[in-house]
Design an enzyme around this catalytic site. Structure first.
Site, mmCIF file in Angstrom:
data_model
loop_
_atom_site.group_PDB
_atom_site.id
_atom_site.type_symbol
_atom_site.label_atom_id
_atom_site.label_comp_id
_atom_site.label_asym_id
_atom_site.label_seq_id
_atom_site.Cartn_x
_atom_site.Cartn_y
_atom_site.Cartn_z
ATOM 1 N N ASP A 25 0.833 -1.203 0.000
ATOM 2 C CA ASP A 25 0.000 0.000 0.000
ATOM 3 C C ASP A 25 0.868 1.253 0.000
ATOM 4 O OD1 ASP A 25 -2.268 1.528 0.052
ATOM 5 O OD2 ASP A 25 -2.804 1.095 2.127
ATOM 6 N N GLY A 26 0.392 2.293 -0.661
ATOM 7 C CA GLY A 26 1.058 3.596 -0.601
ATOM 8 C C GLY A 26 1.662 4.078 -1.905
ATOM 9 N N ASN A 27 1.390 3.359 -3.010
ATOM 10 C CA ASN A 27 1.952 3.801 -4.300
ATOM 11 C C ASN A 27 1.457 5.201 -4.676
ATOM 12 O OD1 ASN A 27 2.986 1.244 -4.442
ATOM 13 N ND2 ASN A 27 1.617 0.521 -6.045
ATOM 14 N N ARG A 29 0.278 7.646 -2.708
ATOM 15 C CA ARG A 29 0.840 8.704 -1.853
ATOM 16 C C ARG A 29 2.311 8.959 -2.175
ATOM 17 N NH1 ARG A 29 -1.097 5.874 3.312
ATOM 18 N NH2 ARG A 29 -1.765 4.378 1.731
ATOM 19 N N HIS A 42 2.847 3.227 -9.162
ATOM 20 C CA HIS A 42 2.656 1.783 -9.344
ATOM 21 C C HIS A 42 3.891 1.150 -9.998
ATOM 22 C CE1 HIS A 42 -1.333 2.154 -7.864
ATOM 23 N NE2 HIS A 42 -1.834 2.748 -8.921
ATOM 24 N N GLU A 72 -11.914 -4.884 -5.365
ATOM 25 C CA GLU A 72 -12.420 -3.505 -5.240
ATOM 26 C C GLU A 72 -11.660 -2.538 -6.160
ATOM 27 O OE1 GLU A 72 -11.587 -5.500 -2.534
ATOM 28 O OE2 GLU A 72 -13.698 -6.028 -2.258
ATOM 29 N N TRP A 74 -11.243 -2.650 -9.201
ATOM 30 C CA TRP A 74 -11.963 -2.433 -10.465
ATOM 31 C C TRP A 74 -12.757 -1.138 -10.417
ATOM 32 C CZ3 TRP A 74 -10.458 -5.004 -14.515
ATOM 33 C CH2 TRP A 74 -10.003 -6.310 -14.386
ATOM 34 N N ARG A 76 -11.703 1.706 -9.330
ATOM 35 C CA ARG A 76 -10.870 2.903 -9.511
ATOM 36 C C ARG A 76 -11.130 3.490 -10.900
ATOM 37 N NH1 ARG A 76 -5.138 2.452 -6.306
ATOM 38 N NH2 ARG A 76 -6.052 1.759 -4.365
ATOM 39 N N LEU A 136 11.312 -20.381 -3.976
ATOM 40 C CA LEU A 136 10.270 -19.525 -3.397
ATOM 41 C C LEU A 136 8.974 -19.719 -4.184
ATOM 42 C CD1 LEU A 136 9.380 -17.086 -1.541
ATOM 43 C CD2 LEU A 136 10.049 -15.603 -3.430
ATOM 44 N N ARG A 199 -5.506 -2.208 8.152
ATOM 45 C CA ARG A 199 -6.729 -2.912 7.746
ATOM 46 C C ARG A 199 -6.336 -4.153 6.975
ATOM 47 N NH1 ARG A 199 -7.743 2.228 6.181
ATOM 48 N NH2 ARG A 199 -7.092 1.829 4.038
ATOM 49 N N GLU A 212 0.051 -13.443 12.263
ATOM 50 C CA GLU A 212 0.511 -12.245 12.965
ATOM 51 C C GLU A 212 0.472 -11.088 11.971
ATOM 52 O OE1 GLU A 212 1.445 -11.918 16.144
ATOM 53 O OE2 GLU A 212 1.062 -14.042 16.547
HETATM 54 C C1 FPP Z 1 -1.751 0.290 -3.399
HETATM 55 O O1 FPP Z 1 -1.348 1.608 -3.531
HETATM 56 C C2 FPP Z 1 -1.254 -0.509 -4.485
HETATM 57 C C3 FPP Z 1 -2.002 -1.028 -5.507
HETATM 58 C C4 FPP Z 1 -3.453 -0.852 -5.666
HETATM 59 C C5 FPP Z 1 -1.418 -1.787 -6.605
HETATM 60 C C6 FPP Z 1 -0.286 -2.667 -6.221
HETATM 61 C C7 FPP Z 1 0.558 -2.865 -7.403
HETATM 62 C C8 FPP Z 1 1.884 -2.854 -7.369
HETATM 63 C C9 FPP Z 1 2.670 -2.715 -6.141
HETATM 64 C C10 FPP Z 1 2.669 -2.976 -8.575
HETATM 65 C C11 FPP Z 1 2.620 -4.266 -9.264
HETATM 66 C C12 FPP Z 1 3.101 -5.447 -8.518
HETATM 67 C C13 FPP Z 1 3.474 -6.564 -9.134
HETATM 68 C C14 FPP Z 1 3.753 -7.792 -8.367
HETATM 69 C C15 FPP Z 1 3.627 -6.576 -10.581
HETATM 70 P P1 FPP Z 1 -2.464 2.722 -3.638
HETATM 71 O O2 FPP Z 1 -2.620 3.065 -5.068
HETATM 72 O O3 FPP Z 1 -3.706 2.257 -2.958
HETATM 73 O O4 FPP Z 1 -1.759 3.863 -2.848
HETATM 74 P P2 FPP Z 1 -2.431 4.994 -1.980
HETATM 75 O O5 FPP Z 1 -3.188 4.304 -0.860
HETATM 76 O O6 FPP Z 1 -1.258 5.772 -1.482
HETATM 77 O O7 FPP Z 1 -3.317 5.770 -2.902
#
Ligand code: FPP
Length: 247
Positions: A25-27, A29, A42, A72, A74, A76, A136, A199, A212
């Site tokens: 999470d956090g891409n 931001r 992303h 969920e 989808w 966006r 892995l 969450r 955990e």
């Molecule tokens: C959450 O950040 C991240 C996602 C919805 C997408 C996750 C995808 C990747 C990390 C890249 C692809 C990974 C692979 C394995 C190819 P957010 O957009 O909800 O960030 P925010 O909460 O800061 O808005």
């Protein structure tokens, strides 16, 4: 299947979780903080995924499940869904040979059909190309939702019960688990969520019964080996009781 972390008595090292799940999470931001479009967040997130996969293998983790696209997601905006889908396709096309070389077995869990035929084919071919990997086991959750997974299992069980293939009286937790996308896989011992949010967001709902949780403030694109090591160290400090009382 309930998984125990692997103790390492011979080395005196703390236990390493057998299966780690990560809510990346956090891409968004991360991108906003740099004045960049979300797509670049992303993209940087995909690079963090690459680093973390390598770090997990190095740390001796056997199973890693990354939550890359939720049911969920989808909802966006269409351009973000398109960017994420293209990123996944690009990742599948460019990473498979490296994964296979490094002994990583890739599986996709979730409703892959929703991505369309080309992506379904690309997923099948990536899974086949990495099927020999033993270092892995990497699950990438795509169009995944824990509730949808449980409903789909219940639907299939009901169908089999209706045709007489399955006797509902024989159903138990173990046999129910065989109808999930994670059939045959150990449950996660440790679930990590980045970016400071706390969450579960519909991730591995059934499988996380005794996991955990470690919440880390780092935004996902900044994640890598030191952050994973810190989460594993925190896991090693936890006392796991599986609902039982320790004398
Ligand atoms: C959450 O950040 C991240 C996602 C919805 C997408 C996750 C995808 C990747 C990390 C890249 C692809 C990974 C692979 C394995 C190819 P957010 O957009 O909800 O960030 P925010 O909460 O800061 O808005």
């Amino acid at each position: 299947m309930s998984a125990a972390a692997r103790p390492m008595p011979e080395t005196g090292s703390p236990p390493v979780p057998l299966h780690v799940g990560i809510i990346m999470d956090g891409n968004g931001r991360w991108a906003a903080a740099r004045g960049l479009p979300r797509a670049l967040g992303h993209k940087a997130g995909a690079e963090a995924a690459r680093r973390t996969i390598e770090a997990a293998a190095e740390a001796g983790i056997s199973w890693l499940t990354l939550f890359a696209f939720s049911s969920e997601n989808w909802q966006r905006p269409a351009d973000e869904v398109r960017d994420l889908t293209m990123l996944m396709r690009h990742y599948l096309a460019t990473e498979v040979s490296r994964l296979s070389r490094e002994g990583v077995r890739l599986r996709i869990i979730g409703e892959r059909e929703r991505f369309g035929e080309d992506t379904v084919r690309a997923i099948a071919s990536a899974e086949a190309a990495t099927a020999q990997g033993t270092r892995l086991n990497l699950n990438v959750a795509l169009s995944y939702g824990g509730r949808a997974e449980i409903v789909s299992a219940a639907r299939e069980i009901a169908r089999r019960a209706a045709t007489g293939e399955l006797d509902p009286a024989t159903l138990d937790e173990r046999s129910f688990g065989r109808f999930l996308g994670t059939a045959g896989m150990p449950d996660p011992d440790l679930i990590i969520r980045t970016s400071g949010e706390q969450r579960i967001s519909n991730f591995l709902l059934w499988q996380a019964a005794y996991a955990e949780f470690v919440f880390q403030d780092t935004l996902w694109p900044d994640y890598g080996a030191p952050h994973l090591a810190a989460a594993i160290a925190e896991f090693a400090r936890r006392e796991r009781r599986y609902g039982q009382r320790v004398a």
